[in-house]
Design a protein around this motif. Structure first.
Motif, short mmCIF file in Angstrom:
data_model
loop_
_atom_site.label_atom_id
_atom_site.label_comp_id
_atom_site.label_asym_id
_atom_site.label_seq_id
_atom_site.Cartn_x
_atom_site.Cartn_y
_atom_site.Cartn_z
N PHE A 10 0.78 -1.19 0.00
CA PHE A 10 -0.02 -0.11 0.00
C PHE A 10 0.78 1.16 0.10
O PHE A 10 1.64 1.45 1.03
CB PHE A 10 -0.69 -0.03 1.05
CG PHE A 10 -1.88 -1.13 1.38
CD1 PHE A 10 -3.25 -0.96 0.54
CD2 PHE A 10 -1.76 -2.15 2.10
CE1 PHE A 10 -3.97 -2.15 0.52
CE2 PHE A 10 -2.82 -3.08 2.06
CZ PHE A 10 -3.81 -3.26 1.38
N ASN A 15 2.60 8.03 3.82
CA ASN A 15 2.52 6.63 4.62
C ASN A 15 2.19 6.98 6.09
O ASN A 15 2.65 6.36 7.01
CB ASN A 15 3.79 6.00 4.52
CG ASN A 15 3.99 4.52 4.85
OD1 ASN A 15 4.71 3.98 5.63
ND2 ASN A 15 2.91 3.71 4.67
N SER A 19 -2.56 4.42 3.78
CA SER A 19 -1.92 3.23 3.29
C SER A 19 -1.56 2.51 4.77
O SER A 19 -1.62 1.35 4.70
CB SER A 19 -0.51 3.65 2.85
OG SER A 19 0.43 4.64 3.45
N ALA A 23 -3.20 -1.16 5.45
CA ALA A 23 -2.11 -2.35 5.80
C ALA A 23 -2.58 -2.97 7.32
O ALA A 23 -2.64 -3.93 7.56
CB ALA A 23 -0.69 -1.67 5.87
N SER A 38 3.75 -1.35 3.36
CA SER A 38 2.97 -0.09 3.17
C SER A 38 4.44 0.72 3.15
O SER A 38 5.43 0.80 3.87
CB SER A 38 2.08 0.37 4.16
OG SER A 38 2.79 0.62 5.33
#
Length: 134
Positions: A10, A15, A19, A23, A38
């Motif tokens: 992801f 992040n 994502s 995850a 991720s």
């Protein structure tokens, strides 16, 4: 027989929210049937605390996760790459499945606005899990 556990990556820019929530869901729902990664093209210093709170409401603790830099190696070892608004920053390799999930960025939003984003991520993760498991 070789390891056939699918790997899903992801990716979103920082992040820190989408994502990480995706995850978290895939890890919780998929268990050892799927490997979850991720990353972000410009990772933040820490996770979005509202994303952490939204996932905690679902019984999923992502508080210890750390935003990670997107690497070519992570993409190479993944079977499925899900981007969430990172555009052209994701390297493309033949033979991989790529999807872009158009999701609102939860950054700076109150929990009331993050919950529907979280719920949409859960729905998409459940569908993805059903597909990668066969």
């Amino acid at each position: 027989m070789t390891d056939t556990t699918p790997t899903v990556l992801f990716v979103c820019v920082h992040n820190a929210g989408r994502s990480q929530m995706a995850a978290g869901y895939l890890s919780a729902l998929g268990g050892d049937r799927v490997r979850v990664l991720s990353a972000g093209s410009e990772p933040a210093d820490r996770l979005n605390p509202i994303a952490v709170q939204a996932m905690a409401e679902e019984g999923i603790d992502i508080a210890a996760n750390t935003p990670a830099i997107l690497t070519t190696e992570a993409v190479k070892e993944s079977d499925v790459v899900i981007t969430m608004g990172c555009g052209d920053t994701c390297p493309i390799f033949p033979g991989k499945r790529y999807e872009d999930w158009d999701l609102t960025d939860p950054a700076g939003r109150p929990i009331e606005e993050v919950r529907p984003i979280r719920d949409e991520i859960k729905r998409r993760v459940e569908n993805l899990l059903a597909e990668v498991r066969g």
